[in-house]
Design a protein around this motif. Structure first.
Motif, mmCIF file in Angstrom:
data_model
loop_
_atom_site.group_PDB
_atom_site.id
_atom_site.type_symbol
_atom_site.label_atom_id
_atom_site.label_comp_id
_atom_site.label_asym_id
_atom_site.label_seq_id
_atom_site.Cartn_x
_atom_site.Cartn_y
_atom_site.Cartn_z
ATOM 1 N N PRO A 180 15.438 30.676 -36.361
ATOM 2 C CA PRO A 180 14.988 30.842 -37.752
ATOM 3 C C PRO A 180 13.497 30.556 -37.954
ATOM 4 C CG PRO A 180 16.331 28.847 -37.492
ATOM 5 C CD PRO A 180 16.428 29.606 -36.211
ATOM 6 N N MET A 181 12.858 29.956 -36.957
ATOM 7 C CA MET A 181 11.430 29.645 -37.080
ATOM 8 C C MET A 181 10.552 30.860 -36.796
ATOM 9 S SD MET A 181 11.177 25.866 -35.375
ATOM 10 C CE MET A 181 9.680 25.454 -36.266
ATOM 11 N N GLY A 182 11.136 31.890 -36.181
ATOM 12 C CA GLY A 182 10.367 33.092 -35.876
ATOM 13 C C GLY A 182 9.968 33.173 -34.422
ATOM 14 N N GLU A 183 9.035 34.075 -34.135
ATOM 15 C CA GLU A 183 8.576 34.272 -32.767
ATOM 16 C C GLU A 183 7.259 33.538 -32.553
ATOM 17 O OE1 GLU A 183 6.950 38.135 -30.996
ATOM 18 O OE2 GLU A 183 9.056 38.165 -30.363
ATOM 19 N N TYR A 184 7.146 32.865 -31.427
ATOM 20 C CA TYR A 184 5.922 32.119 -31.100
ATOM 21 C C TYR A 184 5.314 32.651 -29.807
ATOM 22 C CZ TYR A 184 6.447 28.593 -34.722
ATOM 23 O OH TYR A 184 6.514 27.957 -35.942
ATOM 24 N N THR A 185 3.994 32.559 -29.731
ATOM 25 C CA THR A 185 3.267 32.954 -28.531
ATOM 26 C C THR A 185 2.585 31.727 -27.943
ATOM 27 O OG1 THR A 185 2.873 35.173 -29.407
ATOM 28 C CG2 THR A 185 1.425 34.448 -27.631
ATOM 29 N N ILE A 186 2.679 31.582 -26.628
ATOM 30 C CA ILE A 186 2.054 30.438 -25.961
ATOM 31 C C ILE A 186 0.561 30.701 -25.810
ATOM 32 C CG2 ILE A 186 2.008 29.017 -23.870
ATOM 33 C CD1 ILE A 186 4.973 29.704 -23.502
ATOM 34 N N GLY A 187 -0.255 29.742 -26.231
ATOM 35 C CA GLY A 187 -1.709 29.870 -26.169
ATOM 36 C C GLY A 187 -2.276 29.283 -24.897
ATOM 37 N N GLU A 188 -3.584 29.116 -24.905
ATOM 38 C CA GLU A 188 -4.310 28.581 -23.756
ATOM 39 C C GLU A 188 -3.786 27.194 -23.373
ATOM 40 O OE1 GLU A 188 -8.984 28.854 -22.469
ATOM 41 O OE2 GLU A 188 -8.425 29.016 -24.565
ATOM 42 N N ASP A 189 -3.709 26.915 -22.081
ATOM 43 C CA ASP A 189 -3.266 25.611 -21.564
ATOM 44 C C ASP A 189 -1.844 25.250 -21.987
ATOM 45 O OD1 ASP A 189 -5.330 24.842 -19.942
ATOM 46 O OD2 ASP A 189 -6.401 23.717 -21.470
ATOM 47 N N GLY A 190 -1.021 26.266 -22.254
ATOM 48 C CA GLY A 190 0.376 25.996 -22.601
ATOM 49 C C GLY A 190 0.587 25.408 -23.986
ATOM 50 N N VAL A 191 -0.385 25.628 -24.892
ATOM 51 C CA VAL A 191 -0.290 25.063 -26.244
ATOM 52 C C VAL A 191 0.435 26.036 -27.179
ATOM 53 C CG1 VAL A 191 -1.603 24.239 -28.247
ATOM 54 C CG2 VAL A 191 -2.382 23.689 -25.938
ATOM 55 N N ILE A 192 1.406 25.518 -27.905
ATOM 56 C CA ILE A 192 2.131 26.290 -28.921
ATOM 57 C C ILE A 192 1.889 25.586 -30.258
ATOM 58 C CG2 ILE A 192 4.402 27.094 -29.684
ATOM 59 C CD1 ILE A 192 5.290 26.688 -26.676
ATOM 60 N N THR A 193 1.297 26.295 -31.199
ATOM 61 C CA THR A 193 0.903 25.650 -32.458
ATOM 62 C C THR A 193 1.894 25.959 -33.570
ATOM 63 O OG1 THR A 193 -1.392 25.910 -31.762
ATOM 64 C CG2 THR A 193 -1.016 25.290 -34.043
ATOM 65 N N LEU A 194 2.354 24.898 -34.224
ATOM 66 C CA LEU A 194 3.358 25.036 -35.284
ATOM 67 C C LEU A 194 2.857 25.885 -36.448
ATOM 68 C CD1 LEU A 194 6.146 24.111 -36.429
ATOM 69 C CD2 LEU A 194 4.966 22.133 -37.393
ATOM 70 N N GLY A 195 1.648 25.619 -36.941
ATOM 71 C CA GLY A 195 1.103 26.364 -38.078
ATOM 72 C C GLY A 195 0.040 25.565 -38.790
ATOM 73 N N LYS A 196 -0.428 26.057 -39.928
ATOM 74 C CA LYS A 196 -1.498 25.374 -40.663
ATOM 75 C C LYS A 196 -0.935 24.183 -41.449
ATOM 76 C CE LYS A 196 -4.879 29.064 -41.167
ATOM 77 N NZ LYS A 196 -5.825 28.484 -40.229
ATOM 78 N N PRO A 197 -1.758 23.128 -41.660
ATOM 79 C CA PRO A 197 -1.262 21.975 -42.420
ATOM 80 C C PRO A 197 -1.040 22.309 -43.891
ATOM 81 C CG PRO A 197 -3.605 21.708 -41.927
ATOM 82 C CD PRO A 197 -3.144 22.923 -41.204
ATOM 83 N N THR A 198 -0.182 21.540 -44.532
ATOM 84 C CA THR A 198 0.096 21.680 -45.966
ATOM 85 C C THR A 198 -0.648 20.577 -46.712
ATOM 86 O OG1 THR A 198 2.314 22.489 -45.451
ATOM 87 C CG2 THR A 198 1.972 21.651 -47.688
ATOM 88 N N VAL A 199 -1.305 20.921 -47.819
ATOM 89 C CA VAL A 199 -1.975 19.907 -48.659
ATOM 90 C C VAL A 199 -1.011 19.485 -49.760
ATOM 91 C CG1 VAL A 199 -3.899 19.436 -50.233
ATOM 92 C CG2 VAL A 199 -4.286 20.802 -48.170
ATOM 93 N N PHE A 200 -0.841 18.176 -49.921
ATOM 94 C CA PHE A 200 0.058 17.623 -50.932
ATOM 95 C C PHE A 200 -0.772 16.946 -52.017
ATOM 96 C CE2 PHE A 200 2.099 17.387 -46.774
ATOM 97 C CZ PHE A 200 3.273 18.098 -46.992
ATOM 98 N N ASP A 201 -0.436 17.214 -53.277
ATOM 99 C CA ASP A 201 -1.106 16.548 -54.406
ATOM 100 C C ASP A 201 -0.096 16.382 -55.538
ATOM 101 O OD1 ASP A 201 -0.851 19.094 -55.555
ATOM 102 O OD2 ASP A 201 -2.951 19.635 -55.179
ATOM 103 N N ALA A 202 -0.555 15.994 -56.704
ATOM 104 C CA ALA A 202 0.364 15.718 -57.820
ATOM 105 C C ALA A 202 1.197 16.947 -58.200
ATOM 106 C CB ALA A 202 -0.433 15.231 -59.028
ATOM 107 N N LYS A 203 0.661 18.143 -57.951
ATOM 108 C CA LYS A 203 1.360 19.365 -58.356
ATOM 109 C C LYS A 203 2.576 19.681 -57.485
ATOM 110 C CE LYS A 203 -2.332 22.171 -58.393
ATOM 111 N NZ LYS A 203 -3.542 21.326 -58.316
ATOM 112 N N ASN A 204 2.515 19.315 -56.182
ATOM 113 C CA ASN A 204 3.611 19.746 -55.298
ATOM 114 C C ASN A 204 4.319 18.617 -54.537
ATOM 115 O OD1 ASN A 204 1.757 19.032 -53.341
ATOM 116 N ND2 ASN A 204 1.836 20.961 -52.231
ATOM 117 N N VAL A 205 3.861 17.374 -54.663
ATOM 118 C CA VAL A 205 4.409 16.294 -53.831
ATOM 119 C C VAL A 205 5.915 16.067 -54.061
ATOM 120 C CG1 VAL A 205 3.911 14.300 -55.345
ATOM 121 C CG2 VAL A 205 3.818 14.025 -52.850
#
Length: 360
Positions: free
Chosen positions: A330-355
């Motif tokens: 369910p997470m989708g398809e991932y591609t292995i990057g340089e040096d065997g690194v697999i990156t989850l994704g971009k960080p999420t910013v939390f503030d009063a609107k979405n916390v």
């Protein structure tokens, strides 16, 4: 289905690599040496993306610290995925976030128990290398998550977000909050933590940009991912630097302890705090005005991706080589990057609107 294909930029890779090599406790090993020892990401057999997913595997999780709330969430995500994939999950680990010798003995224990794969969050980039190489030599698939070891000491690393993204976005968040002016400090975890150090190097690089010319980094403090020590370090920072305008704490234990100190002090609302935090820890500090915004990834997803990668490695669907792709359900398809690194994704910013929209 999302496609995630990430590469760390040269700058991030250089920052991380040089740091990992500098901090390494088992230097001098080359990829050729590893090949001769029988374990390596470079000498593994050919991947078969169409291979069936093996069931009945045993996957061991070894976090930096078993009673750390962050790793509890991450490892529960891993456990759920392992069980969904028809395999057995086990967790072992030290109760202290700085017990490197303890981590080494747990790697050896999992190897002796003949687990099929292990997911490890390394407290130190080099200290686990010998033990992990022995595990790989014994046929164990090794995935690191959250905090890496050296690339030749594992098959793949599950990175929370790129070091570039995390280092730069934390500086940008704080700069906005302090109007791009004033003294700032960093409250880190352990001095040896690979991920922390990589992010801090990128923070320093980001601060070289002329738009931050009025911001001065005055101190990097280390709280060792211990709540009491991090609380005391925050207090010490403000005593040493009474003009301090902001603190970045790229550790969930550190940011919570710093927020706790600030919220009960005269600095509340005056000294800005951002970094990497868990919504359930930080919610009250956002609501009472101590913290404006912070960021993180979803640790449960990080643990899930570590588990799915471990099973894909054990099934022969991937070997850890750059460019290989695999289906993470369910997470989708991932591609292995340089040096065997697999990156989850971009960080999420939390503030009063979405916390309040998140529960972890």
């Amino acid at each position: 289905m999302h496609k995630h294909s990430f590469r760390r930029s040269c700058a991030a890779l250089a920052a991380t690599t040089s740091l990992v090599l500098a901090a390494s406790a088992c230097g001098g090993t080359t990829k050729q040496d590893v090949a001769e020892e029988g374990g390596s990401t470079t000498t593994a057999g050919k991947a078969d993306p169409g291979a069936p997913t093996k069931k009945g595997l045993t996957v061991g999780f070894l976090p930096k610290q078993v009673n750390n709330p962050y790793f509890t969430v991450a490892d529960k995500g891993g456990e759920k995925a392992v069980r969904q994939l028809g395999s057995t999950y086990k967790e072992v680990g030290p109760s202290s976030g700085t017990d490197t010798a303890g981590q080494v003995s747990y790697v050896n224990t999992l190897t002796q128990q003949q687990v099929d794969a292990m997911a490890v969050s390394a407290q130190d980039p080099g200290a686990l290398c010998t033990a992990l190489k022995q595990a790989m030599k014994n046929g164990v698939k090794v995935v690191t998550y959250d905090s890496d070891t050296r690339p030749e000491c594992r098959h793949a690393f599950i990175s929370q977000a790129s070091a570039e993204d995390l280092g730069r976005t934390q500086v940008r968040l704080l700069a906005e909050q302090i109007g791009h002016k004033g003294e700032i400090a960093i409250l880190s975890a352990a001095q040896t933590a690979t991920n922390q150090n990589a992010w801090i190097e990128i923070m320093k690089d980001e601060l070289k940009d002329p738009k931050y010319k009025d911001i001065k980094l005055v101190k990097i403090a280390y709280g060792d991912d211990d709540a009491q020590k991090s609380f005391q370090q925050t207090q010490g920072l403000l005593q040493e630097h009474p003009q301090l305008k902001g603190i970045i704490s790229p550790t969930t234990v550190g940011i919570k302890a710093a927020a706790q100190y600030l919220s009960g002090s005269k600095y509340k609302g005056k000294v800005r705090l951002t970094g990497l935090g868990v919504p359930n820890d930080m919610r009250k500090y956002v609501k009472n005005g101590t913290v404006e915004a912070f960021e993180l990834w979803d640790p449960a997803k990080l643990g899930e991706l570590a588990a799915r990668t471990a099973v894909a490695l054990s099934s022969g669907q991937i070997t850890g080589k750059e460019g290989e792709t695999f289906d993470a359900g369910p997470m989708g398809e991932y591609t292995i990057g340089e040096d065997g690194v697999i990156t989850l994704g971009k960080p999420t910013v939390f503030d009063a609107k979405n916390v309040d929209d998140f529960d972890f």
